[in-house]
Motif scaffolding. Structure first.
Motif, PDB file in Angstrom:
ATOM      1  N   PHE A  96       0.876  -1.171   0.022  1.00  0.00           N
ATOM      2  CA  PHE A  96      -0.141  -0.030   0.017  1.00  0.00           C
ATOM      3  C   PHE A  96       0.845   1.206   0.075  1.00  0.00           C
ATOM      4  O   PHE A  96       2.263   1.126   0.156  1.00  0.00           O
ATOM      5  N   LEU A  97       0.299   2.390  -0.180  1.00  0.00           N
ATOM      6  CA  LEU A  97       1.146   3.750  -0.305  1.00  0.00           C
ATOM      7  C   LEU A  97       0.263   4.853   0.664  1.00  0.00           C
ATOM      8  O   LEU A  97      -0.634   5.053   0.567  1.00  0.00           O
ATOM      9  N   GLU A  98       1.207   5.270   1.692  1.00  0.00           N
ATOM     10  CA  GLU A  98       0.901   6.313   2.245  1.00  0.00           C
ATOM     11  C   GLU A  98       1.815   7.641   1.899  1.00  0.00           C
ATOM     12  O   GLU A  98       2.532   7.855   2.755  1.00  0.00           O
ATOM     13  N   GLN A  99       1.566   8.247   0.853  1.00  0.00           N
ATOM     14  CA  GLN A  99       2.584   9.292   0.464  1.00  0.00           C
ATOM     15  C   GLN A  99       1.843  10.168  -0.287  1.00  0.00           C
ATOM     16  O   GLN A  99       1.268   9.797  -1.037  1.00  0.00           O
ATOM     17  N   ALA A 100       2.198  11.435  -0.035  1.00  0.00           N
ATOM     18  CA  ALA A 100       1.554  12.517  -0.968  1.00  0.00           C
ATOM     19  C   ALA A 100       1.991  12.366  -2.437  1.00  0.00           C
ATOM     20  O   ALA A 100       2.825  11.584  -2.847  1.00  0.00           O
ATOM     21  N   THR A 101       0.922  12.691  -3.065  1.00  0.00           N
ATOM     22  CA  THR A 101       0.976  12.396  -4.665  1.00  0.00           C
ATOM     23  C   THR A 101       1.644  13.664  -5.263  1.00  0.00           C
ATOM     24  O   THR A 101       1.695  14.795  -4.624  1.00  0.00           O
ATOM     25  N   PRO A 102       2.165  13.533  -6.666  1.00  0.00           N
ATOM     26  CA  PRO A 102       2.817  14.663  -7.297  1.00  0.00           C
ATOM     27  C   PRO A 102       1.855  15.747  -7.451  1.00  0.00           C
ATOM     28  O   PRO A 102       2.367  16.914  -7.065  1.00  0.00           O
ATOM     29  N   LEU A 103       0.404  15.593  -7.414  1.00  0.00           N
ATOM     30  CA  LEU A 103      -0.608  16.775  -7.293  1.00  0.00           C
ATOM     31  C   LEU A 103      -0.594  17.603  -6.207  1.00  0.00           C
ATOM     32  O   LEU A 103      -0.453  18.705  -6.018  1.00  0.00           O
ATOM     33  N   ARG A 107       0.483  21.464  -5.487  1.00  0.00           N
ATOM     34  CA  ARG A 107      -0.480  22.230  -4.747  1.00  0.00           C
ATOM     35  C   ARG A 107       0.371  23.042  -3.576  1.00  0.00           C
ATOM     36  O   ARG A 107      -0.146  24.225  -3.023  1.00  0.00           O
ATOM     37  N   MET A 108       1.435  22.509  -2.873  1.00  0.00           N
ATOM     38  CA  MET A 108       2.128  23.049  -1.962  1.00  0.00           C
ATOM     39  C   MET A 108       3.295  23.968  -2.608  1.00  0.00           C
ATOM     40  O   MET A 108       3.885  24.630  -1.607  1.00  0.00           O
ATOM     41  N   ALA A 109       3.463  24.016  -4.027  1.00  0.00           N
ATOM     42  CA  ALA A 109       4.500  24.730  -4.525  1.00  0.00           C
ATOM     43  C   ALA A 109       4.301  25.818  -4.877  1.00  0.00           C
ATOM     44  O   ALA A 109       4.810  26.523  -5.622  1.00  0.00           O
ATOM     45  N   ILE A 194       5.577  18.030  10.591  1.00  0.00           N
ATOM     46  CA  ILE A 194       5.523  18.145   9.186  1.00  0.00           C
ATOM     47  C   ILE A 194       4.045  18.358   8.943  1.00  0.00           C
ATOM     48  O   ILE A 194       3.207  18.370   9.398  1.00  0.00           O
ATOM     49  N   THR A 195       3.832  19.421   7.812  1.00  0.00           N
ATOM     50  CA  THR A 195       2.541  19.685   7.344  1.00  0.00           C
ATOM     51  C   THR A 195       1.391  18.635   7.148  1.00  0.00           C
ATOM     52  O   THR A 195       1.997  17.505   6.701  1.00  0.00           O
ATOM     53  N   ASP A 196       0.072  18.636   7.561  1.00  0.00           N
ATOM     54  CA  ASP A 196      -0.570  17.883   7.608  1.00  0.00           C
ATOM     55  C   ASP A 196      -0.749  17.125   6.373  1.00  0.00           C
ATOM     56  O   ASP A 196      -1.275  15.972   6.238  1.00  0.00           O
ATOM     57  N   ARG A 197      -0.448  17.883   5.193  1.00  0.00           N
ATOM     58  CA  ARG A 197      -0.710  17.241   3.830  1.00  0.00           C
ATOM     59  C   ARG A 197       0.110  16.128   3.595  1.00  0.00           C
ATOM     60  O   ARG A 197       0.199  15.677   2.431  1.00  0.00           O
ATOM     61  N   PHE A 198       1.412  16.110   4.413  1.00  0.00           N
ATOM     62  CA  PHE A 198       2.311  14.877   4.072  1.00  0.00           C
ATOM     63  C   PHE A 198       2.064  13.810   5.027  1.00  0.00           C
ATOM     64  O   PHE A 198       2.724  12.715   4.947  1.00  0.00           O
ATOM     65  N   ALA A 199       1.400  14.084   5.922  1.00  0.00           N
ATOM     66  CA  ALA A 199       0.843  13.029   7.170  1.00  0.00           C
ATOM     67  C   ALA A 199       0.046  12.204   6.542  1.00  0.00           C
ATOM     68  O   ALA A 199      -1.316  12.590   6.129  1.00  0.00           O
ATOM     69  N   HIS A 200      -0.039  10.797   7.025  1.00  0.00           N
ATOM     70  CA  HIS A 200      -1.211   9.997   6.653  1.00  0.00           C
ATOM     71  C   HIS A 200      -2.432  10.109   7.758  1.00  0.00           C
ATOM     72  O   HIS A 200      -3.399  10.315   7.384  1.00  0.00           O
ATOM     73  N   ASP A 201      -2.049  10.440   8.898  1.00  0.00           N
ATOM     74  CA  ASP A 201      -2.816  10.755  10.032  1.00  0.00           C
ATOM     75  C   ASP A 201      -2.423  11.557  10.906  1.00  0.00           C
ATOM     76  O   ASP A 201      -1.696  11.438  11.856  1.00  0.00           O
ATOM     77  N   PRO A 202      -2.768  12.906  10.563  1.00  0.00           N
ATOM     78  CA  PRO A 202      -2.223  14.044  11.589  1.00  0.00           C
ATOM     79  C   PRO A 202      -2.454  14.160  13.076  1.00  0.00           C
ATOM     80  O   PRO A 202      -1.578  14.293  13.755  1.00  0.00           O
TER      81      PRO A 202
END
Ligand code: ZN
Length: 246
Positions: A96-103, A107-109, A194-202
């Motif tokens: 499985f994958l718990e990681q931010a996608t390129p999209l 959005r963060m850039a 780290i920013t919530d958007r990188f966290a699987h379960d903030p």
């Protein structure tokens, strides 16, 4: 590369750190940068006068691609074993994958520093697919029989099986992404989540700070940002007062 505590070296790659722990001729490596950082990881081992074969094991805080890039080479070419929490092993295998996608990254850039960062990480291998089928669970519970006697500390949330590693002899903790001190997508410096958007379960990541607060150490060696000196209790209370960045 900086010796941040006795025999503990923090090495900066492409906006990410790895840690070398020395005991005589032997090393433990904690995390392995991006795929594009592979040569830099090998160079950092060489800078200590050691060979890749002297790395007794790699400990993986979590299976995000910016922490696992050099590990295929170390394992396949030099036979170095790679260990992670039993909960993180299937993630490293990419069941499985718990990681931010390129999209998510796009959005963060939006900040200028974010744009430069996203270009750097794409060059470093951010769009690659990496799976590490050879990652195995820690060989035992408690302290590991490796240089630095690293003691895995469960701190889930950023990923489901994230571990930090207490290095008791050095009074240091390699915190991975459970507690960082800076990141190109945020302006905040010092201990922080780290920013919530990188966290699987903030919310779990915030609760897991309790596991770090009680550790007897005065050097924090994060997965991102500069090493930080102070008690873990203070680091956690600073992180709590910041909230999640980004
Ligand atoms: Zn991560």
């Amino acid at each position: 590369m900086r010796e941040v505590a006795s025999n503990v070296f923090c090495v900066g790659g492409t906006d990410v750190n790895w840690v070398l722990v020395r005991d005589g001729n032997d090393l433990t490596l904690i995390d392995g940068g991006w795929y594009g950082d592979t040569e830099a990881v090998l160079d950092s081992i060489g800078a200590l006068g050691r060979r890749p074969e002297d790395v007794r094991a790699v400990l993986l805080t979590h299976a995000h691609i910016d922490h696992m890039g050099a590990l295929t080479r170390l394992h396949e070419q030099y036979g170095v074993p790679v260990y992670a929490s039993p909960r993180e092993v299937p993630h490293a295998h990419r069941e499985f994958l718990e990681q931010a996608t390129p999209l998510d990254i796009v959005r963060m850039a939006w900040r200028p520093s974010g744009v430069a960062w996203s270009l750097r990480i794409v060059r470093a291998g951010a769009l690659r697919h990496l799976a590490l089928p050879f990652v195995r669970p820690f060989p035992n519970e408690g302290a590991l029989d490796l240089p630095g006697r690293p003691f895995p500390v469960e701190c889930a949330g950023h990923t489901s099986g994230h571990s930090a590693f207490l290095l008791p002899d050095a009074g240091a903790v390699a915190t991975g992404d459970a507690l960082i001190t800076g990141h190109p997508v945020t302006r905040v410096l010092g201990p922080q989540l780290i920013t919530d958007r990188f966290a699987h379960d903030p919310s779990q990541a915030a609760a897991s700070l309790d596991a770090l607060a009680g550790l007897d150490a005065d050097v924090l060696v994060p997965g991102h940002g500069e090493p930080w000196n102070g008690s873990m209790k203070e680091a956690v209370s600073l992180a709590r007062s910041q909230g999640a960045g980004g």
